[in-house]
Scaffold this active site. Structure first.
Site, PDB file in Angstrom:
ATOM      1  N   GLU A  97       0.406   1.344  -0.956  1.00  0.00           N
ATOM      2  CA  GLU A  97       0.585   0.193  -0.082  1.00  0.00           C
ATOM      3  C   GLU A  97       1.831   0.400   0.788  1.00  0.00           C
ATOM      4  OE1 GLU A  97      -1.904  -1.636   0.035  1.00  0.00           O
ATOM      5  OE2 GLU A  97      -2.364  -2.765  -1.788  1.00  0.00           O
ATOM      6  N   HIS A 125      -2.901   1.379   4.175  1.00  0.00           N
ATOM      7  CA  HIS A 125      -2.781   2.108   2.905  1.00  0.00           C
ATOM      8  C   HIS A 125      -3.775   3.278   2.826  1.00  0.00           C
ATOM      9  CE1 HIS A 125      -5.748  -0.735   0.527  1.00  0.00           C
ATOM     10  NE2 HIS A 125      -6.402   0.281   1.010  1.00  0.00           N
TER      11      HIS A 125
HETATM   12  C1  F6R Z   1     -10.372   3.596  -2.417  1.00  0.00           C
HETATM   13  C2  F6R Z   1      -9.101   3.674  -1.711  1.00  0.00           C
HETATM   14  C3  F6R Z   1      -8.766   2.747  -0.592  1.00  0.00           C
HETATM   15  C4  F6R Z   1      -9.919   2.538   0.390  1.00  0.00           C
HETATM   16  C5  F6R Z   1      -9.494   1.579   1.498  1.00  0.00           C
HETATM   17  C6  F6R Z   1     -10.631   1.290   2.469  1.00  0.00           C
HETATM   18  O1  F6R Z   1     -10.444   4.579  -3.432  1.00  0.00           O
HETATM   19  O2  F6R Z   1      -8.326   4.471  -2.075  1.00  0.00           O
HETATM   20  O3  F6R Z   1      -7.650   3.278   0.096  1.00  0.00           O
HETATM   21  O4  F6R Z   1     -10.281   3.770   0.945  1.00  0.00           O
HETATM   22  O5  F6R Z   1      -9.062   0.367   0.941  1.00  0.00           O
HETATM   23  O6  F6R Z   1     -11.647   0.604   1.789  1.00  0.00           O
HETATM   24  P1  F6R Z   1     -13.072   0.345   2.480  1.00  0.00           P
HETATM   25  O7  F6R Z   1     -13.712   1.674   2.642  1.00  0.00           O
HETATM   26  O8  F6R Z   1     -13.800  -0.504   1.485  1.00  0.00           O
HETATM   27  O9  F6R Z   1     -12.794  -0.330   3.770  1.00  0.00           O
END
Ligand code: F6R
Length: 250
Positions: A143, A138
């Site tokens: 999603e 995503h």
């Molecule tokens: C957050 C977002 C998500 C995150 C992704 C990765 O604003 O849009 O797409 O970038 O879930 O999350 P981390 O960086 O926590 O692994």
């Protein structure tokens, strides 16, 4: 799409932060698209440090966040509003009226989502969009199955995303299952896109995005349709790429 292999997630953060600072130096009224989650935290720390040293002035910047949970008041400690205040906005002293988030409350959400899109257009569009990557591919909260032409809208979070983000919530605390996110088409409108991914948990999604077909089942693959996107990958995230896709960081 360009793929840059860095020595570590810290090096990715340094390069991404530097790119933002360079863009700001050449356009003081930069329009930034911002992400939350673990990945951008070290980038935001570097931006705060540059501002504290007087090396960067963010006072004319406008920001648009990718997403926000439905059901959490904006002042809730787990809201993305709070996340951004804590990790970036307070340190940069960005005025609240220059920071925008997708709307998550109110009577007519679809109309307010359309206004959010209009606000991006009215600012001249997003110059630089930061992205993280979900284990399921995503981007934002688009999603798998999200239409490639999607715009800002309400979405249902996948079980995997809920599991991944459970770490941000106390046990027993209600974790929102719905959010509002910029759409894939909204993201692709940005002039330049920087995606950061770190760790082997992201390796499968990275490989599918970079080497697989462009498909709604892997939303990040849509970035291959974008003219100016760079993936910054640490060795764990790049683990499954075929060697020809790798470009060492300079
Ligand atoms: C957050 C977002 C998500 C995150 C992704 C990765 O604003 O849009 O797409 O970038 O879930 O999350 P981390 O960086 O926590 O692994």
């Amino acid at each position: 799409m360009q793929v840059v292999l860095t020595a570590s997630s810290a090096e990715s953060a340094r390069l991404v932060a530097q790119e933002i600072l360079d863009a700001l130096a050449s356009k003081p009224d930069l329009v930034l698209g911002l992400a939350t989650g673990s990945t951008p935290v070290p980038v935001y720390a570097r931006l705060r440090e540059a501002a504290a040293r007087g090396e960067a002035d963010f006072s004319r910047v406008t920001t648009f966040n990718l997403d926000e949970y439905i059901g959490l008041p904006v002042e809730h400690p787990r809201s993305y509003h709070s996340f951004m205040r804590e990790h970036l906005f307070e340190g940069l002293r960005v005025a609240a009226d220059r920071t925008a988030f997708p709307p998550t409350a109110g009577a007519d959400l679809p109309a307010r989502c359309a206004e959010f899109e209009e606000r991006i257009r009215a600012c001249g569009g997003i110059d630089l969009q930061l992205l993280g990557l979900g284990r399921n591919g995503h981007i934002g909260f688009n999603e798998p199955g999200s239409p490639l032409d999607s715009r800002t809208r309400t979405v249902q979070l996948c079980e995997r995303t809920l599991e991944d983000n459970a770490r941000f919530f106390e046990s027993g605390e209600d974790q929102p299952r719905r959010a509002v996110t910029m759409g894939i088409a909204t993201i692709l409108d940005a002039r330049r896109i920087l995606l950061q991914a770190a760790g082997p948990a992201k390796a499968h999604a990275v490989r599918s995005a970079v080497e697989g077909p462009v498909t709604e089942t892997l939303p990040a693959s849509a970035l291959r349709r974008h003219a100016d996107t760079t993936f910054y990958l640490d060795p764990g995230a790049a683990r499954d790429l075929t060697p020809s896709e790798r470009v060492p960081a300079h």
